[in-house]
Design a protein around this motif. Structure first.
Motif, PDB file in Angstrom:
ATOM      1  N   THR A 160       3.517   2.709 -16.144  1.00  0.00           N
ATOM      2  CA  THR A 160       4.729   3.400 -15.690  1.00  0.00           C
ATOM      3  C   THR A 160       5.673   2.425 -14.998  1.00  0.00           C
ATOM      4  O   THR A 160       6.886   2.439 -15.243  1.00  0.00           O
ATOM      5  CB  THR A 160       4.358   4.547 -14.726  1.00  0.00           C
ATOM      6  N   ILE A 161       5.120   1.576 -14.152  1.00  0.00           N
ATOM      7  CA  ILE A 161       5.940   0.573 -13.458  1.00  0.00           C
ATOM      8  C   ILE A 161       6.598  -0.355 -14.479  1.00  0.00           C
ATOM      9  O   ILE A 161       7.789  -0.658 -14.389  1.00  0.00           O
ATOM     10  CB  ILE A 161       5.083  -0.230 -12.453  1.00  0.00           C
ATOM     11  N   MET A 162       5.831  -0.786 -15.472  1.00  0.00           N
ATOM     12  CA  MET A 162       6.374  -1.690 -16.490  1.00  0.00           C
ATOM     13  C   MET A 162       7.451  -1.008 -17.329  1.00  0.00           C
ATOM     14  O   MET A 162       8.422  -1.652 -17.732  1.00  0.00           O
ATOM     15  CB  MET A 162       5.260  -2.225 -17.390  1.00  0.00           C
ATOM     16  N   VAL A 184      -9.934  11.981  -9.493  1.00  0.00           N
ATOM     17  CA  VAL A 184      -8.711  11.170  -9.411  1.00  0.00           C
ATOM     18  C   VAL A 184      -8.022  11.128 -10.774  1.00  0.00           C
ATOM     19  O   VAL A 184      -8.626  11.421 -11.803  1.00  0.00           O
ATOM     20  CB  VAL A 184      -9.013   9.732  -8.927  1.00  0.00           C
ATOM     21  N   TYR A 185      -6.759  10.730 -10.743  1.00  0.00           N
ATOM     22  CA  TYR A 185      -5.984  10.641 -11.977  1.00  0.00           C
ATOM     23  C   TYR A 185      -6.568   9.592 -12.915  1.00  0.00           C
ATOM     24  O   TYR A 185      -6.958   8.510 -12.494  1.00  0.00           O
ATOM     25  CB  TYR A 185      -4.530  10.280 -11.679  1.00  0.00           C
ATOM     26  N   THR A 186      -6.605   9.920 -14.177  1.00  0.00           N
ATOM     27  CA  THR A 186      -7.067   8.985 -15.198  1.00  0.00           C
ATOM     28  C   THR A 186      -5.998   7.931 -15.473  1.00  0.00           C
ATOM     29  O   THR A 186      -6.302   6.759 -15.676  1.00  0.00           O
ATOM     30  CB  THR A 186      -7.376   9.745 -16.510  1.00  0.00           C
ATOM     31  N   LYS A 187      -4.754   8.370 -15.461  1.00  0.00           N
ATOM     32  CA  LYS A 187      -3.626   7.485 -15.767  1.00  0.00           C
ATOM     33  C   LYS A 187      -3.468   6.432 -14.673  1.00  0.00           C
ATOM     34  O   LYS A 187      -3.560   6.729 -13.490  1.00  0.00           O
ATOM     35  CB  LYS A 187      -2.354   8.333 -15.879  1.00  0.00           C
ATOM     36  N   THR A 188      -3.213   5.188 -15.102  1.00  0.00           N
ATOM     37  CA  THR A 188      -2.958   4.116 -14.135  1.00  0.00           C
ATOM     38  C   THR A 188      -1.450   3.951 -13.950  1.00  0.00           C
ATOM     39  O   THR A 188      -0.662   4.395 -14.782  1.00  0.00           O
ATOM     40  CB  THR A 188      -3.573   2.792 -14.618  1.00  0.00           C
ATOM     41  N   PHE A 223       4.155   9.767  -9.734  1.00  0.00           N
ATOM     42  CA  PHE A 223       3.862   9.706 -11.165  1.00  0.00           C
ATOM     43  C   PHE A 223       2.459  10.185 -11.527  1.00  0.00           C
ATOM     44  O   PHE A 223       2.060  10.073 -12.688  1.00  0.00           O
ATOM     45  CB  PHE A 223       4.085   8.283 -11.684  1.00  0.00           C
ATOM     46  N   HIS A 224       1.718  10.676 -10.554  1.00  0.00           N
ATOM     47  CA  HIS A 224       0.376  11.213 -10.788  1.00  0.00           C
ATOM     48  C   HIS A 224      -0.504  10.196 -11.513  1.00  0.00           C
ATOM     49  O   HIS A 224      -1.002  10.440 -12.609  1.00  0.00           O
ATOM     50  CB  HIS A 224       0.438  12.534 -11.565  1.00  0.00           C
ATOM     51  N   CYS A 225      -0.654   9.045 -10.869  1.00  0.00           N
ATOM     52  CA  CYS A 225      -1.488   7.984 -11.413  1.00  0.00           C
ATOM     53  C   CYS A 225      -2.347   7.436 -10.274  1.00  0.00           C
ATOM     54  O   CYS A 225      -2.127   7.775  -9.116  1.00  0.00           O
ATOM     55  CB  CYS A 225      -0.628   6.880 -12.031  1.00  0.00           C
ATOM     56  N   CYS A 226      -3.310   6.598 -10.617  1.00  0.00           N
ATOM     57  CA  CYS A 226      -4.201   6.061  -9.587  1.00  0.00           C
ATOM     58  C   CYS A 226      -4.455   4.583  -9.833  1.00  0.00           C
ATOM     59  O   CYS A 226      -4.960   4.196 -10.885  1.00  0.00           O
ATOM     60  CB  CYS A 226      -5.522   6.821  -9.577  1.00  0.00           C
ATOM     61  N   ARG A 258       0.833  -1.211   0.000  1.00  0.00           N
ATOM     62  CA  ARG A 258       0.000   0.000   0.000  1.00  0.00           C
ATOM     63  C   ARG A 258       0.864   1.255   0.000  1.00  0.00           C
ATOM     64  O   ARG A 258       0.631   2.182  -0.782  1.00  0.00           O
ATOM     65  CB  ARG A 258      -0.927   0.010   1.222  1.00  0.00           C
ATOM     66  N   ASN A 259       1.861   1.280   0.880  1.00  0.00           N
ATOM     67  CA  ASN A 259       2.732   2.462   0.955  1.00  0.00           C
ATOM     68  C   ASN A 259       3.511   2.665  -0.343  1.00  0.00           C
ATOM     69  O   ASN A 259       3.657   3.793  -0.816  1.00  0.00           O
ATOM     70  CB  ASN A 259       3.701   2.345   2.134  1.00  0.00           C
ATOM     71  N   MET A 260       4.005   1.577  -0.904  1.00  0.00           N
ATOM     72  CA  MET A 260       4.747   1.658  -2.164  1.00  0.00           C
ATOM     73  C   MET A 260       3.841   2.186  -3.278  1.00  0.00           C
ATOM     74  O   MET A 260       4.239   3.059  -4.052  1.00  0.00           O
ATOM     75  CB  MET A 260       5.293   0.282  -2.541  1.00  0.00           C
ATOM     76  N   THR A 261       2.619   1.675  -3.343  1.00  0.00           N
ATOM     77  CA  THR A 261       1.682   2.114  -4.377  1.00  0.00           C
ATOM     78  C   THR A 261       1.334   3.585  -4.201  1.00  0.00           C
ATOM     79  O   THR A 261       1.294   4.341  -5.177  1.00  0.00           O
ATOM     80  CB  THR A 261       0.400   1.256  -4.341  1.00  0.00           C
ATOM     81  N   GLU A 262       1.116   4.000  -2.975  1.00  0.00           N
ATOM     82  CA  GLU A 262       0.790   5.412  -2.743  1.00  0.00           C
ATOM     83  C   GLU A 262       1.966   6.317  -3.103  1.00  0.00           C
ATOM     84  O   GLU A 262       1.766   7.398  -3.658  1.00  0.00           O
ATOM     85  CB  GLU A 262       0.348   5.624  -1.294  1.00  0.00           C
ATOM     86  N   ASP A 263       3.183   5.875  -2.815  1.00  0.00           N
ATOM     87  CA  ASP A 263       4.360   6.663  -3.203  1.00  0.00           C
ATOM     88  C   ASP A 263       4.454   6.786  -4.723  1.00  0.00           C
ATOM     89  O   ASP A 263       4.756   7.859  -5.252  1.00  0.00           O
ATOM     90  CB  ASP A 263       5.642   6.030  -2.653  1.00  0.00           C
TER      91      ASP A 263
END
Length: 194
Positions: free
Chosen positions: A131-133, A123-127, A78-81, A68-73
């Motif tokens: 970005t992670i990939m 919320v951000y449209t971008k997932t 990167f302004h994604c959700c 959860r913390n990693m995802t929130e960071d």
């Protein structure tokens, strides 16, 4: 370490050191080639492996605190959700919420927040998954380049070690040279016909 051993063998003209250097260089070359080939084989499958792996973390609210913390960071940076969509969260965190400037730029979508049915969030449209990939594939490309570069350097080291060992065992024979120069031509003299 291997290069030091090879340099020592070349300087002292030690057959044992050169042979050990050659053996270690062959092993290193094979290891780098195996690593590079495996990375090259897996590379096209990375996205599928990533989807499979990251799907296990959804819903993100029920994942470990670390995830959860990693995802929130990642969302903040990167302004994604969410990994695949904002629906990955049962309760959308503040790290998904857009600023007013970003809303004006069209980077956001308005959704219902599950905690308060009447409350809506932008919320951000971008997932985050793409970005992670991208970062994972970038790291994989580095592994590929380093593996094959080191393998090529090891191959050159093997060639040099082999030439030096050959020279030590057969000192009177000329070293095998590959020449790119064309052979010299001799001028032919024909006797004039009478």
């Amino acid at each position: 370490m291997i290069t030091v051993l090879g340099a020592y063998g070349a300087h002292k003209e030690s057959k044992v050191a050169l042979i050990m250097s050659l053996v270690y260089t062959v092993i290193g070359c094979w290891l780098m080639l195996i690593t590079g080939i495996q990375a090259a084989i897996i590379r096209p499958q990375l996205r599928g492996i990533g989807v499979e792996t990251f799907s296990e973390f959804v819903p993100l609210d029920k994942s470990s605190t670390y995830v959860r913390n990693m995802t929130e960071d990642i969302q903040k940076q990167f302004h994604c959700c969410g990994l695949f969509s904002y629906n990955d969260w049962e309760n959308i965190p503040d790290s998904c919420v857009c600023s007013q400037e970003e809303e004006k730029e069209g980077k956001c979508q308005t959704v219902k927040n599950n905690t308060f049915m009447l409350q809506r969030k932008s919320v951000y449209t971008k997932t985050c998954f793409p970005t992670i990939m991208d970062y994972i594939q970038f790291d994989y490309n580095i592994i590929l380049v380093v593996s094959f570069t080191v393998a090529i350097l090891a191959l050159l080291g093997m060639i040099l070690s082999s030439i030096m060992i050959h020279q030590l065992y057969y000192p009177n024979r000329p070293t095998i040279m590959i020449s790119m120069m064309p052979p010299k031509y001799k001028e032919l003299h024909n006797a004039p016909a009478c």
